[in-house]
Design a protein around this motif. Sequence first.
Motif, PDB file in Angstrom:
ATOM      1  N   ILE A 150      53.850  32.033  38.985  1.00 22.29           N
ATOM      2  CA  ILE A 150      52.673  31.861  38.170  1.00 22.29           C
ATOM      3  C   ILE A 150      52.914  32.538  36.923  1.00 22.29           C
ATOM      4  CG2 ILE A 150      50.223  32.199  38.170  1.00 22.29           C
ATOM      5  CD1 ILE A 150      50.830  30.345  40.379  1.00 22.29           C
ATOM      6  N   ASP A 151      53.028  31.656  35.724  1.00 24.87           N
ATOM      7  CA  ASP A 151      53.251  32.259  34.545  1.00 24.87           C
ATOM      8  C   ASP A 151      51.732  32.629  33.859  1.00 24.87           C
ATOM      9  OD1 ASP A 151      56.174  31.646  33.907  1.00 24.87           O
ATOM     10  OD2 ASP A 151      55.440  29.834  34.938  1.00 24.87           O
ATOM     11  N   ASN A 152      50.858  31.656  34.101  1.00 28.28           N
ATOM     12  CA  ASN A 152      49.766  31.836  33.253  1.00 28.28           C
ATOM     13  C   ASN A 152      48.275  32.075  34.551  1.00 28.28           C
ATOM     14  OD1 ASN A 152      50.998  31.387  30.707  1.00 28.28           O
ATOM     15  ND2 ASN A 152      51.281  29.274  31.493  1.00 28.28           N
ATOM     16  N   ALA A 153      47.601  33.149  33.881  1.00 30.16           N
ATOM     17  CA  ALA A 153      46.449  33.102  35.090  1.00 30.16           C
ATOM     18  C   ALA A 153      45.550  34.448  34.402  1.00 30.16           C
ATOM     19  CB  ALA A 153      46.822  33.626  36.560  1.00 30.16           C
ATOM     20  N   GLU A 154      44.257  33.958  34.511  1.00 28.95           N
ATOM     21  CA  GLU A 154      43.221  35.054  34.321  1.00 28.95           C
ATOM     22  C   GLU A 154      42.827  35.798  35.440  1.00 28.95           C
ATOM     23  OE1 GLU A 154      39.771  33.181  32.398  1.00 28.95           O
ATOM     24  OE2 GLU A 154      41.151  32.513  30.643  1.00 28.95           O
ATOM     25  N   CYS A 155      42.770  37.157  35.524  1.00 31.73           N
ATOM     26  CA  CYS A 155      42.467  37.830  36.568  1.00 31.73           C
ATOM     27  C   CYS A 155      41.217  38.590  36.282  1.00 31.73           C
ATOM     28  CB  CYS A 155      43.521  39.079  37.207  1.00 31.73           C
ATOM     29  SG  CYS A 155      45.270  38.234  37.170  1.00 31.73           S
ATOM     30  N   HIS A 156      39.998  38.043  36.860  1.00 31.70           N
ATOM     31  CA  HIS A 156      38.737  38.674  36.674  1.00 31.70           C
ATOM     32  C   HIS A 156      38.408  39.742  37.410  1.00 31.70           C
ATOM     33  CE1 HIS A 156      37.392  35.929  33.462  1.00 31.70           C
ATOM     34  NE2 HIS A 156      38.326  35.153  33.914  1.00 31.70           N
ATOM     35  N   VAL A 157      38.111  40.869  37.255  1.00 32.88           N
ATOM     36  CA  VAL A 157      37.784  42.188  37.967  1.00 32.88           C
ATOM     37  C   VAL A 157      36.595  42.764  37.709  1.00 32.88           C
ATOM     38  CG1 VAL A 157      38.737  44.378  38.646  1.00 32.88           C
ATOM     39  CG2 VAL A 157      40.303  42.641  37.592  1.00 32.88           C
ATOM     40  N   TYR A 158      35.629  42.776  38.918  1.00 29.95           N
ATOM     41  CA  TYR A 158      34.410  43.355  39.035  1.00 29.95           C
ATOM     42  C   TYR A 158      34.544  44.682  39.806  1.00 29.95           C
ATOM     43  CZ  TYR A 158      33.500  38.564  37.449  1.00 29.95           C
ATOM     44  OH  TYR A 158      33.498  37.450  36.847  1.00 29.95           O
ATOM     45  N   GLY A 159      34.399  45.667  39.447  1.00 25.97           N
ATOM     46  CA  GLY A 159      34.588  47.054  40.067  1.00 25.97           C
ATOM     47  C   GLY A 159      35.642  47.922  39.792  1.00 25.97           C
ATOM     48  N   LYS A 160      36.465  47.591  38.701  1.00 24.47           N
ATOM     49  CA  LYS A 160      37.719  48.509  38.139  1.00 24.47           C
ATOM     50  C   LYS A 160      38.924  48.555  38.906  1.00 24.47           C
ATOM     51  CE  LYS A 160      34.247  51.181  35.622  1.00 24.47           C
ATOM     52  NZ  LYS A 160      33.714  52.569  35.296  1.00 24.47           N
ATOM     53  N   GLU A 161      38.938  47.831  40.041  1.00 23.08           N
ATOM     54  CA  GLU A 161      40.124  47.904  40.833  1.00 23.08           C
ATOM     55  C   GLU A 161      40.369  46.719  41.646  1.00 23.08           C
ATOM     56  OE1 GLU A 161      40.487  50.964  43.890  1.00 23.08           O
ATOM     57  OE2 GLU A 161      38.333  51.289  43.669  1.00 23.08           O
ATOM     58  N   ILE A 162      41.534  46.387  41.986  1.00 25.19           N
ATOM     59  CA  ILE A 162      41.734  45.121  42.717  1.00 25.19           C
ATOM     60  C   ILE A 162      41.919  45.508  44.289  1.00 25.19           C
ATOM     61  CG2 ILE A 162      43.685  43.390  43.014  1.00 25.19           C
ATOM     62  CD1 ILE A 162      42.841  43.543  40.370  1.00 25.19           C
ATOM     63  N   PRO A 163      41.186  44.790  44.880  1.00 25.73           N
ATOM     64  CA  PRO A 163      40.797  44.815  46.522  1.00 25.73           C
ATOM     65  C   PRO A 163      42.229  45.371  46.933  1.00 25.73           C
ATOM     66  CG  PRO A 163      39.561  43.070  45.980  1.00 25.73           C
ATOM     67  CD  PRO A 163      40.504  43.599  44.691  1.00 25.73           C
ATOM     68  N   ILE A 164      42.299  46.374  47.892  1.00 27.40           N
ATOM     69  CA  ILE A 164      43.628  46.848  48.591  1.00 27.40           C
ATOM     70  C   ILE A 164      43.824  45.754  49.591  1.00 27.40           C
ATOM     71  CG2 ILE A 164      42.312  48.356  50.112  1.00 27.40           C
ATOM     72  CD1 ILE A 164      45.966  48.698  48.337  1.00 27.40           C
ATOM     73  N   MET A 165      42.968  45.016  50.219  1.00 33.18           N
ATOM     74  CA  MET A 165      43.055  44.227  51.309  1.00 33.18           C
ATOM     75  C   MET A 165      43.920  44.980  52.501  1.00 33.18           C
ATOM     76  SD  MET A 165      41.820  41.570  50.179  1.00 33.18           S
ATOM     77  CE  MET A 165      41.970  39.995  50.581  1.00 33.18           C
ATOM     78  N   ASP A 166      45.025  44.463  53.044  1.00 33.14           N
ATOM     79  CA  ASP A 166      45.604  45.008  54.115  1.00 33.14           C
ATOM     80  C   ASP A 166      46.823  45.955  53.685  1.00 33.14           C
ATOM     81  OD1 ASP A 166      47.794  43.408  53.652  1.00 33.14           O
ATOM     82  OD2 ASP A 166      48.131  42.849  55.559  1.00 33.14           O
ATOM     83  N   GLY A 167      46.853  46.145  52.431  1.00 36.16           N
ATOM     84  CA  GLY A 167      47.717  47.261  51.994  1.00 36.16           C
ATOM     85  C   GLY A 167      49.154  46.730  51.408  1.00 36.16           C
ATOM     86  N   SER A 168      49.084  45.120  51.692  1.00 34.07           N
ATOM     87  CA  SER A 168      50.296  44.412  51.263  1.00 34.07           C
ATOM     88  C   SER A 168      49.958  43.395  50.485  1.00 34.07           C
ATOM     89  CB  SER A 168      51.011  43.942  52.480  1.00 34.07           C
ATOM     90  OG  SER A 168      50.305  42.671  52.993  1.00 34.07           O
ATOM     91  N   ALA A 169      50.877  42.380  50.247  1.00 37.61           N
ATOM     92  CA  ALA A 169      50.545  41.462  49.133  1.00 37.61           C
ATOM     93  C   ALA A 169      50.377  40.088  50.077  1.00 37.61           C
ATOM     94  CB  ALA A 169      51.675  40.930  48.067  1.00 37.61           C
ATOM     95  N   LEU A 170      50.232  40.264  51.179  1.00 37.41           N
ATOM     96  CA  LEU A 170      50.135  39.094  52.053  1.00 37.41           C
ATOM     97  C   LEU A 170      48.948  38.067  51.855  1.00 37.41           C
ATOM     98  CD1 LEU A 170      51.586  36.980  54.060  1.00 37.41           C
ATOM     99  CD2 LEU A 170      50.972  38.333  55.968  1.00 37.41           C
ATOM    100  N   PRO A 171      47.923  38.821  51.851  1.00 36.83           N
ATOM    101  CA  PRO A 171      46.400  38.031  51.720  1.00 36.83           C
ATOM    102  C   PRO A 171      46.553  37.271  50.519  1.00 36.83           C
ATOM    103  CG  PRO A 171      46.023  40.191  52.844  1.00 36.83           C
ATOM    104  CD  PRO A 171      47.556  40.224  52.356  1.00 36.83           C
ATOM    105  N   ILE A 172      46.820  37.977  49.241  1.00 39.68           N
ATOM    106  CA  ILE A 172      46.602  37.173  48.082  1.00 39.68           C
ATOM    107  C   ILE A 172      47.832  36.058  48.079  1.00 39.68           C
ATOM    108  CG2 ILE A 172      47.980  38.859  46.976  1.00 39.68           C
ATOM    109  CD1 ILE A 172      44.998  36.595  45.651  1.00 39.68           C
ATOM    110  N   THR A 173      49.010  36.483  48.473  1.00 41.73           N
ATOM    111  CA  THR A 173      50.023  35.495  48.527  1.00 41.73           C
ATOM    112  C   THR A 173      49.480  34.215  49.342  1.00 41.73           C
ATOM    113  OG1 THR A 173      51.903  37.058  48.376  1.00 41.73           O
ATOM    114  CG2 THR A 173      52.225  34.831  49.232  1.00 41.73           C
ATOM    115  N   ASN A 174      48.988  34.264  50.489  1.00 43.16           N
ATOM    116  CA  ASN A 174      48.181  33.224  51.209  1.00 43.16           C
ATOM    117  C   ASN A 174      47.131  32.527  50.455  1.00 43.16           C
ATOM    118  OD1 ASN A 174      50.159  33.736  53.360  1.00 43.16           O
ATOM    119  ND2 ASN A 174      48.635  34.969  54.444  1.00 43.16           N
ATOM    120  N   LEU A 175      46.354  33.224  49.820  1.00 41.69           N
ATOM    121  CA  LEU A 175      45.357  32.639  48.875  1.00 41.69           C
ATOM    122  C   LEU A 175      45.991  31.770  47.812  1.00 41.69           C
ATOM    123  CD1 LEU A 175      42.808  35.397  48.698  1.00 41.69           C
ATOM    124  CD2 LEU A 175      42.221  33.337  50.120  1.00 41.69           C
ATOM    125  N   ILE A 176      46.972  32.256  47.201  1.00 42.56           N
ATOM    126  CA  ILE A 176      47.573  31.448  45.858  1.00 42.56           C
ATOM    127  C   ILE A 176      48.057  30.438  46.639  1.00 42.56           C
ATOM    128  CG2 ILE A 176      49.375  31.640  44.343  1.00 42.56           C
ATOM    129  CD1 ILE A 176      48.930  34.612  44.108  1.00 42.56           C
TER     130      ILE A 176
END
Length: 302
Positions: free
Chosen positions: A87-113
């Motif tokens: 992914i070269d181009n993306a807007e990451c909109h954050v509400y709460g000053k931090e990214i959700p930690i999820m399960d401590g890995s990148a797997l949840p966001i990878t699956n969502l992408i």
Amino acid sequence: MLQQTLMHAINYTGIGLHSGKDVEMKLLPAKIDAGISFHIHTKKDVSVIKADPFAVTTTELATSLGNEKVHVSTVEHLLAALFALGIDNAECHVYGKEIPIMDGSALPITNLIKKAGIRSQYALRKVAKITRPFLFEANGKTINARPYDGFYVDYTIDFPHKAIGVQRLALEITPETFDEVASARTFGFMKEVEYLHSKNLALGGSLANAIVIGDEGIVNPEGLRFADEFVRHKILDFIGDMAMFGMPLQGAFEVRCSGHQHNNAFLREMYTHKDQYLRFEELIPEQRKADIPYLGLGTAMA
């Protein structure tokens, strides 16, 4: 190779590692050459911070970006997923000053992408290629970079605890191989966790989003996902920290005992001497149509 963005928007909510409160994240498609940007929403306004090694403000517990007004924490797993999936181009909109930690890995966001889909755009991908060997070392930590047509990591960790010890893994990072590190979770020692909680820090950290190591071994009842999950997570963090460069960085990296602070110091030094060590170019595909579709996830064009 063509630039890429998301096919559809992504919304997700989860616990923040620092605050222990629910925080929200939205990922939106972005225009050609926009890069990766963080849009930090407050009650007053929205501040935009681009991925940049000099925008890193702190590296304790995680990597944080900021300016004189705002900051956003724990960006490395998200950046690693965006980088590895192309992914070269993306807007990451954050509400709460931090990214959700999820399960401590990148797997949840990878699956969502992957679920949202990836689409190619009518512009060639721009990359920064390492052109000559560059060794960066300090306090027993080393990153030795050399020219390579891709992104290759050979990572060694050495912890005195018997549950970790010396672990080494070498891997070329592609959208296909990223799964081998994406699910590796962050880790910490029980004594450190107890101290941080006593200081009202890392309030969102728990066995649900981290591997916790006690005096006798792994505290998590489910154990490890891989025998070498620790070095796999270090590679995940390294990918995310290198994605802070602002465009895809190509090279082979031999890394030993590094961390967020050393990774960022390496990037700053590399960028400061970019005329000596880097070449910026567009990746021209042999057959442009070969880039569409990408991973079978989408064929729409911007």
